[in-house]
Design a protein around this motif. Sequence first.
Motif, PDB file in Angstrom:
ATOM      1  N   CYS A 185     -12.700  -4.593  -3.673  1.00  0.00           N
ATOM      2  CA  CYS A 185     -13.100  -5.920  -3.184  1.00  0.00           C
ATOM      3  C   CYS A 185     -14.268  -6.491  -3.987  1.00  0.00           C
ATOM      4  O   CYS A 185     -14.595  -7.671  -3.856  1.00  0.00           O
TER       5      CYS A 185
ATOM      6  N   ASN B 180      -2.249  -4.042  -5.469  1.00  0.00           N
ATOM      7  CA  ASN B 180      -2.136  -2.967  -4.482  1.00  0.00           C
ATOM      8  C   ASN B 180      -3.059  -1.788  -4.756  1.00  0.00           C
ATOM      9  O   ASN B 180      -2.657  -0.628  -4.634  1.00  0.00           O
ATOM     10  N   LEU B 181      -4.304  -2.071  -5.111  1.00  0.00           N
ATOM     11  CA  LEU B 181      -5.271  -0.974  -5.204  1.00  0.00           C
ATOM     12  C   LEU B 181      -5.575  -0.478  -3.808  1.00  0.00           C
ATOM     13  O   LEU B 181      -5.361  -1.197  -2.820  1.00  0.00           O
ATOM     14  N   PHE B 182      -6.080   0.761  -3.710  1.00  0.00           N
ATOM     15  CA  PHE B 182      -6.415   1.304  -2.403  1.00  0.00           C
ATOM     16  C   PHE B 182      -7.846   0.870  -2.069  1.00  0.00           C
ATOM     17  O   PHE B 182      -8.795   1.300  -2.726  1.00  0.00           O
ATOM     18  N   PRO B 183      -8.015   0.015  -1.057  1.00  0.00           N
ATOM     19  CA  PRO B 183      -9.318  -0.650  -0.859  1.00  0.00           C
ATOM     20  C   PRO B 183     -10.451   0.300  -0.476  1.00  0.00           C
ATOM     21  O   PRO B 183     -11.602   0.007  -0.744  1.00  0.00           O
ATOM     22  N   GLN B 184     -10.118   1.440   0.145  1.00  0.00           N
ATOM     23  CA  GLN B 184     -11.191   2.321   0.628  1.00  0.00           C
ATOM     24  C   GLN B 184     -11.706   3.262  -0.453  1.00  0.00           C
ATOM     25  O   GLN B 184     -12.625   4.031  -0.196  1.00  0.00           O
ATOM     26  N   TYR B 185     -11.088   3.213  -1.642  1.00  0.00           N
ATOM     27  CA  TYR B 185     -11.512   4.099  -2.723  1.00  0.00           C
ATOM     28  C   TYR B 185     -12.171   3.308  -3.855  1.00  0.00           C
ATOM     29  O   TYR B 185     -11.806   2.155  -4.097  1.00  0.00           O
TER      30      TYR B 185
ATOM     31  N   GLN C 211       0.836  -1.201   0.000  1.00  0.00           N
ATOM     32  CA  GLN C 211       0.000   0.000   0.000  1.00  0.00           C
ATOM     33  C   GLN C 211       0.876   1.259   0.000  1.00  0.00           C
ATOM     34  O   GLN C 211       0.581   2.219  -0.702  1.00  0.00           O
TER      35      GLN C 211
ATOM     36  N   ALA D  14       2.641   1.464  -3.439  1.00  0.00           N
ATOM     37  CA  ALA D  14       1.732   1.898  -4.503  1.00  0.00           C
ATOM     38  C   ALA D  14       1.587   3.418  -4.458  1.00  0.00           C
ATOM     39  O   ALA D  14       1.522   4.079  -5.499  1.00  0.00           O
TER      40      ALA D  14
ATOM     41  N   PHE E 115       1.915  -3.541  -9.992  1.00  0.00           N
ATOM     42  CA  PHE E 115       2.431  -4.601  -9.122  1.00  0.00           C
ATOM     43  C   PHE E 115       1.824  -5.958  -9.438  1.00  0.00           C
ATOM     44  O   PHE E 115       0.720  -6.053  -9.976  1.00  0.00           O
TER      45      PHE E 115
ATOM     46  N   VAL F 134       5.101   5.070  -5.685  1.00  0.00           N
ATOM     47  CA  VAL F 134       5.399   5.042  -7.119  1.00  0.00           C
ATOM     48  C   VAL F 134       4.488   5.989  -7.907  1.00  0.00           C
ATOM     49  O   VAL F 134       4.808   6.359  -9.024  1.00  0.00           O
ATOM     50  N   LEU F 135       3.381   6.410  -7.288  1.00  0.00           N
ATOM     51  CA  LEU F 135       2.534   7.397  -7.959  1.00  0.00           C
ATOM     52  C   LEU F 135       3.045   8.810  -7.715  1.00  0.00           C
ATOM     53  O   LEU F 135       2.484   9.782  -8.214  1.00  0.00           O
TER      54      LEU F 135
ATOM     55  N   TYR G  20     -15.905  -0.836  -5.543  1.00  0.00           N
ATOM     56  CA  TYR G  20     -14.707  -0.891  -4.703  1.00  0.00           C
ATOM     57  C   TYR G  20     -13.866  -2.093  -5.130  1.00  0.00           C
ATOM     58  O   TYR G  20     -14.415  -3.077  -5.651  1.00  0.00           O
TER      59      TYR G  20
ATOM     60  N   LEU H 280       3.499  10.211  -4.562  1.00  0.00           N
ATOM     61  CA  LEU H 280       3.032  10.833  -3.323  1.00  0.00           C
ATOM     62  C   LEU H 280       4.161  10.826  -2.287  1.00  0.00           C
ATOM     63  O   LEU H 280       5.040   9.968  -2.321  1.00  0.00           O
TER      64      LEU H 280
ATOM     65  N   GLN I 155      -7.524   2.779   6.464  1.00  0.00           N
ATOM     66  CA  GLN I 155      -7.421   1.330   6.637  1.00  0.00           C
ATOM     67  C   GLN I 155      -7.051   0.990   8.074  1.00  0.00           C
ATOM     68  O   GLN I 155      -7.541   0.010   8.638  1.00  0.00           O
TER      69      GLN I 155
ATOM     70  N   TYR J 243     -17.557  -0.830   4.490  1.00  0.00           N
ATOM     71  CA  TYR J 243     -17.863  -0.814   3.061  1.00  0.00           C
ATOM     72  C   TYR J 243     -16.681  -1.241   2.204  1.00  0.00           C
ATOM     73  O   TYR J 243     -16.818  -1.511   1.025  1.00  0.00           O
ATOM     74  N   PHE J 244     -15.479  -1.301   2.801  1.00  0.00           N
ATOM     75  CA  PHE J 244     -14.340  -1.802   2.017  1.00  0.00           C
ATOM     76  C   PHE J 244     -13.622  -2.881   2.809  1.00  0.00           C
ATOM     77  O   PHE J 244     -13.776  -2.979   4.023  1.00  0.00           O
ATOM     78  N   ARG J 245     -12.902  -3.705   2.087  1.00  0.00           N
ATOM     79  CA  ARG J 245     -12.152  -4.786   2.718  1.00  0.00           C
ATOM     80  C   ARG J 245     -10.678  -4.584   2.413  1.00  0.00           C
ATOM     81  O   ARG J 245     -10.293  -4.500   1.255  1.00  0.00           O
TER      82      ARG J 245
ATOM     83  N   LEU K 158      -6.807   9.710  -7.409  1.00  0.00           N
ATOM     84  CA  LEU K 158      -6.191  10.118  -6.140  1.00  0.00           C
ATOM     85  C   LEU K 158      -4.858  10.861  -6.329  1.00  0.00           C
ATOM     86  O   LEU K 158      -4.715  12.014  -5.888  1.00  0.00           O
ATOM     87  N   ALA K 159      -3.905  10.210  -6.994  1.00  0.00           N
ATOM     88  CA  ALA K 159      -2.583  10.833  -7.122  1.00  0.00           C
ATOM     89  C   ALA K 159      -2.623  12.120  -7.965  1.00  0.00           C
ATOM     90  O   ALA K 159      -2.089  13.142  -7.541  1.00  0.00           O
TER      91      ALA K 159
ATOM     92  N   ARG L  94      -4.635   3.405 -13.173  1.00  0.00           N
ATOM     93  CA  ARG L  94      -4.120   4.271 -12.117  1.00  0.00           C
ATOM     94  C   ARG L  94      -2.688   4.717 -12.429  1.00  0.00           C
ATOM     95  O   ARG L  94      -2.341   5.884 -12.241  1.00  0.00           O
ATOM     96  N   ALA L  95      -1.872   3.764 -12.895  1.00  0.00           N
ATOM     97  CA  ALA L  95      -0.484   4.113 -13.224  1.00  0.00           C
ATOM     98  C   ALA L  95      -0.444   5.083 -14.413  1.00  0.00           C
ATOM     99  O   ALA L  95       0.332   6.042 -14.417  1.00  0.00           O
TER     100      ALA L  95
ATOM    101  N   LEU M 155       4.481   2.004 -12.042  1.00  0.00           N
ATOM    102  CA  LEU M 155       4.700   0.597 -11.724  1.00  0.00           C
ATOM    103  C   LEU M 155       3.369  -0.088 -11.461  1.00  0.00           C
ATOM    104  O   LEU M 155       2.543   0.408 -10.693  1.00  0.00           O
TER     105      LEU M 155
END
Lengths: 231, 252
Positions: free
Chosen positions: B144, B96-101, A131, A134, B92, A137-138, B142, A140, A153, A228-230, B109-110, B158-159, B90
């Motif tokens: 998941c 490695n997606l952001f699960p809450q988005y 996490q 990821a 992966f 590499v963007l 999402y 941030l 999370q 709502y997310f996992r 996001l970026a 995303r990349a 990159l």
Amino acid sequence: MTFLEVTSFLFDGFKISLLIFAVTLLCGAPLGLPIAFCSMSRFKPLRAVSRIIVWIVRGIPLMLQIFIIYYVPSLVFEWEIWKNLDLAFTTGRELSFAGRVFAVMIAFILNYACYFSEIYRGGIESISKGQYEAGYVLGLNKSQVFRKIVLKQVIQRIVPPMSNEIITLIKDTALANCIMVGEIIYKANILAAEDALIWPLFFSGAFYLLFVGLLTIVLGKIEKKLSYFRS
Amino acid sequence: MAVLEVNNIQKHFGKTEVLKGITFSLERGQVLAIIGSSGSGKTTLLRCLNFLETPDEGTISVDGKTLFDAADHKSLSDEVIRQNRLHFGLVFQNFNLFPQYTVLQNVTLAPSLLKTGTAEEIQSKALSLIEKVGLIEKKESYPCQLSGGQQQRVAIARALAMNPEILCFDEPTSALDPELTGEVLKVIKALKSGDSTMIVVTHEMEFAKNVADKVIFMADGVIEEFGTPEEVFDNPQSPKTKAFLAKSFEEI
């Protein structure tokens, strides 16, 4: 004494329990965060100091910590801070216990901040390295990755253990009784001693039970809202 | 002119030498496939290019500008590294997606945080990228709720949203079953047009053969073979390459 009179008498005590609960939560929860970061620091001495403090605070009974905070200033440094505060807040004939409530709050805040810090640390360390990578590499930076990617999370993961601690906290406030703070158990004891009424002591359990029920509902709602997310 | 020049990259982990001097260059618009057995250093090389690992030796240049020089400590500060990463993207192995988005939020996001454009520009670019990877009807889902293949396609979008000059894929299909592998490889193949330069670490030999312009075969931290797919696959020179390819195309 009628049932209503007893209830109202006990409720006066329960207000003090709730006050200790609220102040501990409001101060202890934020204080846990810097402790957690110190415990995870790459700077070894800081990490060691932080972990030793957490070890001591979690390793000694909370009642003993209340005694230490309450007695050590006067016994070792002849500094009567708590008694003076008691006197300062006294208006009528009865001695106020305001100073002792402060002492209890400080012991509780320190104690719970350490417990919270370990929950935060566990939550933060449970987030996968992927996490962070990821995010990096963007393009941030570290702070953006923590605030925008990791934090939510972590919050989702720490809600269940935090709920546990919060429920324990309201019941732990009964320990304030050991330095004669007028919380609900103390009040019930007065009824037992002065009016020979033993049932209010057991009845005081209903106050905790009701409040814990309320907490369970609220904390359960928060948990559900975050499901709502996992991750 | 070469868009990417990598010179003598070396990397140790403890006493293990993972990369023993990697040198290669890549032209703009080319697709480079890196093949080789597990533990040969392929992933570490990709991680060095994305500055997730710091090489012990060597230089990395993009468009003739030296981004990294192991001898120069200034190139190691957090902010410099962050800037350098913007040249690369990159994807992966495990997404490695952001699960809450949601899918859309993952892509925006970026760019939103780094303010690469106005909110509307970022939004419409994200939507067109999501369309490109074939997931427009999933934009509010999402991670998941998506299959592995769909998640990986989101990761590609995303990349791409950060406009990297060189997009790297680290075994993008290794976590997927054969059916889902196909849909991801199709998306990667479709990106091959014009000026997008890509480096793909892969175990999919057919994909490397058909899509790549250049192929590197790595073994034990060195480049054993570097050439066009025809050169590497049809006429390998090194005995290690021959042995690896024989095993890879072996009928079971």
